[in-house]
Design an enzyme around this catalytic site. Sequence first.
Site, PDB file in Angstrom:
ATOM      1  N   LYS A 173     -12.332   3.253   1.115  1.00  0.00           N
ATOM      2  CA  LYS A 173     -11.143   2.464   0.571  1.00  0.00           C
ATOM      3  C   LYS A 173     -11.531   1.200  -0.393  1.00  0.00           C
ATOM      4  O   LYS A 173     -11.871   0.202   0.394  1.00  0.00           O
ATOM      5  CB  LYS A 173     -10.241   2.111   1.640  1.00  0.00           C
ATOM      6  N   GLU A 175      -8.572   5.493   9.903  1.00  0.00           N
ATOM      7  CA  GLU A 175      -9.141   6.235  10.991  1.00  0.00           C
ATOM      8  C   GLU A 175      -8.212   7.413  11.560  1.00  0.00           C
ATOM      9  O   GLU A 175      -8.704   8.548  11.763  1.00  0.00           O
ATOM     10  CB  GLU A 175      -9.251   5.372  12.286  1.00  0.00           C
ATOM     11  N   GLU A 195       1.129  -1.152   0.222  1.00  0.00           N
ATOM     12  CA  GLU A 195       0.053  -0.100  -0.018  1.00  0.00           C
ATOM     13  C   GLU A 195       0.809   1.239  -0.086  1.00  0.00           C
ATOM     14  O   GLU A 195       0.462   2.281  -0.656  1.00  0.00           O
ATOM     15  CB  GLU A 195      -1.046  -0.078   1.465  1.00  0.00           C
ATOM     16  N   TYR A 249     -16.372  26.435   0.235  1.00  0.00           N
ATOM     17  CA  TYR A 249     -15.815  24.605  -0.128  1.00  0.00           C
ATOM     18  C   TYR A 249     -14.868  24.393  -0.709  1.00  0.00           C
ATOM     19  O   TYR A 249     -14.126  23.471  -0.536  1.00  0.00           O
ATOM     20  CB  TYR A 249     -17.410  24.190  -0.494  1.00  0.00           C
TER      21      TYR A 249
END
Length: 127
Positions: free
Chosen positions: A105, A79, A27, A59
């Site tokens: 993910k 997290e 990863e 935004y």
Amino acid sequence: MTTPFSGDRIILNDLGFYGYHGLFNEEAKLGQRFFIDLQCGVDLSAPGSTDEIGHTVSYADIYDVVKKTFETQRAKLIEALAQNICTALFEAFSDIDWVIVRVRKPEAPIAMVRGEAAIELHRVRPV
């Protein structure tokens, strides 16, 4: 301040990024796609009545903070990535009272044919 997670909000959904977050060496080396959904609690009554950009949080500016955080703060866990985004938003915008962020993910290293792994954090501005 409004009740957490109620009232006006700025919403950015399905923000796509390519990054190197994750526990495994593959990863970190190869990277993968991530998608972020975001809600920011902001009182929008002033911009709603004045139609002036100076009375709201842009935004586009929120997106820029999310992108910079995603690209510069590598995390092993989604997290931690989501928490980094919340922290950066609170630091950048004093008008944001609360944040809900979902990190998705789709290529998580689990044997699924379809779907995605995701987490969602609900955070109120620290006092």
